[in-house]
Enzyme design. Structure first.
Site, mmCIF file in Angstrom:
data_model
loop_
_atom_site.group_PDB
_atom_site.id
_atom_site.type_symbol
_atom_site.label_atom_id
_atom_site.label_comp_id
_atom_site.label_asym_id
_atom_site.label_seq_id
_atom_site.Cartn_x
_atom_site.Cartn_y
_atom_site.Cartn_z
ATOM 1 N N HIS A 1 67.703 46.356 10.284
ATOM 2 C CA HIS A 1 67.918 46.954 8.970
ATOM 3 C C HIS A 1 66.882 48.036 8.704
ATOM 4 O O HIS A 1 65.747 47.943 9.165
ATOM 5 C CB HIS A 1 67.794 45.881 7.876
ATOM 6 C CG HIS A 1 68.817 44.807 7.976
ATOM 7 N ND1 HIS A 1 69.976 44.825 7.239
ATOM 8 C CD2 HIS A 1 68.876 43.691 8.729
ATOM 9 C CE1 HIS A 1 70.694 43.745 7.533
ATOM 10 N NE2 HIS A 1 70.043 43.043 8.440
ATOM 11 N N LYS B 1 52.905 35.950 33.575
ATOM 12 C CA LYS B 1 52.738 35.863 35.024
ATOM 13 C C LYS B 1 53.773 36.751 35.694
ATOM 14 O O LYS B 1 54.866 36.949 35.178
ATOM 15 C CB LYS B 1 52.948 34.408 35.454
ATOM 16 C CG LYS B 1 52.847 34.122 36.916
ATOM 17 C CD LYS B 1 53.065 32.647 37.199
ATOM 18 C CE LYS B 1 52.990 32.397 38.690
ATOM 19 N NZ LYS B 1 53.115 30.974 39.013
ATOM 20 N N ASN C 1 73.940 27.643 27.453
ATOM 21 C CA ASN C 1 73.895 26.322 26.847
ATOM 22 C C ASN C 1 74.279 26.404 25.364
ATOM 23 O O ASN C 1 74.460 27.496 24.819
ATOM 24 C CB ASN C 1 72.499 25.719 27.031
ATOM 25 C CG ASN C 1 72.552 24.226 27.280
ATOM 26 O OD1 ASN C 1 73.310 23.516 26.623
ATOM 27 N ND2 ASN C 1 71.754 23.765 28.216
ATOM 28 N N ALA D 1 65.105 28.072 25.926
ATOM 29 C CA ALA D 1 65.615 27.511 24.672
ATOM 30 C C ALA D 1 64.945 28.168 23.471
ATOM 31 O O ALA D 1 63.739 28.409 23.466
ATOM 32 C CB ALA D 1 65.378 26.008 24.632
#
Length: 185
Positions: A118, A182, A88, A141
């Protein structure tokens, strides 16, 4: 060993003094930045946008896989994308260390896959570690996958999770840092 092999091997790279990093990886980064800018400023549904994305991946993006702009990918040639992958909008990939997305992977909006870290004593020194997302895994997301992580087959990374360690197959992880929530049947 070329610069990309050195980065994939986890060698520490001084971005100030390593000529291969500056002259090869740095040049490729700026080209990819320009290419992503062109993609991100085109009509997402236009056929020429898909062509630009395919060109970004040097013809290695399967027809069955989709990446929705906008996106930022700094080293697309360091990525392997399988069949039926859906990504997406808003993907960020710092892919110097290598990223593999196996068949059927789904990635939600604004996810970040980061292969760079780093040196804590000198932030101009970098180390890269590969990220692997196994078959049919789902990255939610705004999730962040950090260097060296493998997300197991069929696993789910919850939205906004920060994944610092490998995710076992068929588990759901979430939180910061991500922990197992889970196990899937």
């Amino acid at each position: 060993m070329d610069i990309y092999e050195r980065m994939k091997a986890g060698e520490w790279i001084d971005m100030r003094t390593d000529e291969d990093y500056k002259n090869i990886a740095g040049v490729a980064l700026f080209k990819a930045n320009d290419d992503c800018w062109r993609i991100n400023n085109s009509l997402p549904s236009a056929p020429e946008t898909r062509k630009m994305i395919e060109d970004l991946f040097e013809g290695r993006l399967p027809q069955s896989s989709t990446i929705l702009p906008p996106m930022h990918i700094d080293q697309p040639h360091q990525m392997t994308i399988g069949e039926n992958v859906f990504i997406n909008h808003g993907l960020t990939c710092m892919s110097n260390g290598g990223i593999t997305l196996e068949d059927g992977v789904m990635i939600g909006p604004e996810a970040a896959l980061i292969t760079a870290n780093h040196d804590f004593n000198d932030i101009r020194i970098l180390q890269f570690k590969k990220i692997t997302i196994k078959k049919n895994a789902w990255i939610g997301a705004r999730a962040v996958i950090l260097p060296g992580v493998t997300v197991g087959e069929g696993a789910v990374v919850a939205s906004s999770a920060v994944v610092t360690k490998d995710v076992p197959p068929r588990t759901i992880v979430g939180g910061c840092p991500a922990k197992i929530i889970k196990t899937l049947d």
